[in-house]
Design an enzyme around this catalytic site. Structure first.
Site, short mmCIF file in Angstrom:
data_model
loop_
_atom_site.label_atom_id
_atom_site.label_comp_id
_atom_site.label_asym_id
_atom_site.label_seq_id
_atom_site.Cartn_x
_atom_site.Cartn_y
_atom_site.Cartn_z
N ASP A 1 28.62 -69.31 55.62
CA ASP A 1 29.43 -70.46 56.05
C ASP A 1 30.77 -69.99 56.61
O ASP A 1 31.54 -70.78 57.13
CB ASP A 1 29.67 -71.40 54.85
N HIS B 1 31.64 -73.10 58.92
CA HIS B 1 32.67 -73.27 57.88
C HIS B 1 32.79 -74.75 57.46
O HIS B 1 33.83 -75.38 57.66
CB HIS B 1 34.03 -72.73 58.38
N ARG C 1 35.18 -66.12 52.17
CA ARG C 1 35.88 -65.85 53.43
C ARG C 1 35.09 -64.80 54.19
O ARG C 1 34.51 -63.89 53.59
CB ARG C 1 37.28 -65.31 53.15
N ARG D 1 36.21 -71.61 39.77
CA ARG D 1 35.70 -73.00 39.82
C ARG D 1 34.41 -73.08 40.63
O ARG D 1 33.41 -73.65 40.19
CB ARG D 1 36.73 -73.91 40.46
N GLU E 1 36.45 -66.34 62.83
CA GLU E 1 36.04 -67.71 63.19
C GLU E 1 36.91 -68.27 64.31
O GLU E 1 38.12 -68.05 64.29
CB GLU E 1 36.17 -68.61 61.96
O1 GLV Z 1 37.88 -72.66 53.32
C1 GLV Z 1 38.48 -73.62 53.02
C2 GLV Z 1 39.59 -73.66 52.10
O2 GLV Z 1 40.10 -72.60 51.71
O3 GLV Z 1 39.97 -74.76 51.76
#
Ligand code: GLV
Length: 306
Positions: A249, A272, A225, A146, A254
Site C-alpha cells: 500500500d 496508499h 512506509r 496499534r 510515492e
Molecule cells: O500513512 C498515513 C499516515 O501516516 O497517516
C-alpha cells in the site's frame, strides 16, 4: 477563533477544509501571510520539514492529518516550542483491514480472478488456476503497536499463528511468539506484515536478507512506509523467484512506483489507501479540529505528539 491564521498548504478533505474555514482564518498558501499563521494542518505524506517551519515565524502548532511522523521535523518543532499532534487510534482498524485485504487478494489472486471474469476468459478457458490458502498460515508482524495488534487480532480470526518482532517484548501478547530479529521472524512465518513506524532504525529494515529468509513461498505485506523496504531488492527478489509475492500500500517514492512491479503477477499494488475511507477521514478531521480548538482555548491537546 475566526481571526486565527491556519495554513493548509495543499488540499486534504473537503469536510476538513469546510470546518477549518468556518472556525478559523484558513489560508491555503503561505506567501504573504507568514506572520499571521499560528497553526498548520499537514498530512503525513508531505509533512512539515525545516524549511516549511522556518518560513512561519509565528507557528505554534502543527496538526498532522495522519499518524506518520517521518516527514515532520520534530527536532525543529521541539526547539521552537511548537506543539505537534497526529490522529492515532482512528486509523487503526482501517489500516489493519487493508493489510488483510492485501493478504487475501495476493494469496487468492483476487485481482486476476476479477479480470478473468471481466475478460470472458472464464467462459473461454474454464476454471481459474488453483491459488493458496490463507487460513491457518503463520503471520509475522513487524511492529506490534496499534496497527500491528489489530492485524494480529484479525489474523487470529483466520486461525493463523502469530509471531512478531518489535523493539520490546509485549508481555500483554504472551500467546504471540517474539523473535529477536527480523530475519528470524521472516524465516519463521509465511506472511510478513510491516506495521512499524519509519525511523532511522527501520529505514530499509526489509532488506535482501529478510526477503531471502521469507523465501519463495513467503509474502511481504507493507502498510507502513515505502522506505521500510529496499524496493530495488524487492523487485529483484520477486523477479528471481526468491520471494513469493508482495502486497504493497506504500512505496519508496510515492506516487512513483517501480515500473518493474507493473509486469509482475505476484504483487498487489494499492495507492496508499490505508486510512482512505469517508468514515476514517472524517474521524481524523474531527481530531485535527479538536486539537486545534484545544490549543487555542489553552486546554490539553487531545492527541499530542509534542
Ligand atoms: O500513512 C498515513 C499516515 O501516516 O497517516
Amino acid at each position: 477563533m475566526e481571526s486565527i491564521g491556519v495554513l493548509m498548504p495543499y488540499p486534504t478533505f473537503p469536510y476538513l477544509e469546510h470546518h477549518l474555514q468556518s472556525r478559523f482564518n484558513l489560508l491555503r498558501a503561505s506567501t504573504n501571510y507568514t506572520t499571521s499563521i499560528r497553526a498548520a494542518v499537514v498530512n503525513a505524506v508531505h509533512g512539515a520539514d525545516a524549511n516549511f517551519i522556518d518560513a512561519l515565524p509565528m507557528l505554534e502548532i502543527v496538526c498532522i492529518y495522519g499518524i506518520g511522523l517521518d516527514k515532520i521535523d520534530l527536532r525543529k518543532c521541539a526547539e521552537r516550542g511548537i506543539r505537534v499532534t497526529n490522529t492515532p487510534d482512528v486509523i487503526t482498524d482501517e489500516t489493519a483491514d487493508v493489510a488483510m485485504a492485501l493478504i487475501i487478494s495476493l494469496l487468492r489472486r483476487l485481482c486476476q480472478c476479477d479480470l478473468y471474469v471481466r475478460s470472458g476468459n472464464w467462459k473461454r478457458q474454464g476454471s481459474f488456476p488453483l491459488t493458496t490458502k490463507f487460513s491457518g498460515k503463520t503471520v509475522g508482524i513487524l511492529g506490534l503497536g496499534r496497527i500491528g495488534k489489530a492485524v494480529a487480532k484479525r489474523a487470529e480470526a483466520f486461525n493463523c499463528k502469530i509471531c512478531y518482532h518489535s523493539r520490546t517484548v509485549k508481555t500483554e501478547c504472551g500467546s504471540y511468539k517474539f523473535y529477536p530479529s527480523v530475519v528470524e521472524l521472516a524465516s519463521n512465518c509465511d506472511i510478513l506484515v510491516v506495521a512499524c513506524s519509519l525511523t532511522v532504525e527501520t529505514h530499509y529494515i526489509i532488506n535482501r536478507d529478510v526477503m531471502n529468509a521469507l523465501g519463495p513461498k513467503g509474502v511481504l505485506i507493507n502498510v507502513g512506509r515505502g522506505k521500510h523496504v529496499d524496493e530495488a531488492e524487492l523487485v529483484s527478489a520477486l523477479i528471481e523467484g526468491r520471494l513469493g509475492g508482495a502486497g504493497l500500500d506504500v512505496f519508496h517514492d510515492e506516487p512513483d512506483v517501480s515500473q518493474e512491479l507493473f509486469g509482475l503477477d505476484n504483487v498487489v499494488l494499492l495507492p496508499h489507501i490505508g486510512s482512505a475511507t469517508v468514515e476514517t477521514r472524517t474521524a481524523m478531521a474531527d481530531l485535527v479540529l479538536a486539537n486545534l480548538e484545544a490549543h487555542f482555548l489553552a486546554k490539553p491537546l487531545v492527541t499530542p505528539v509534542l
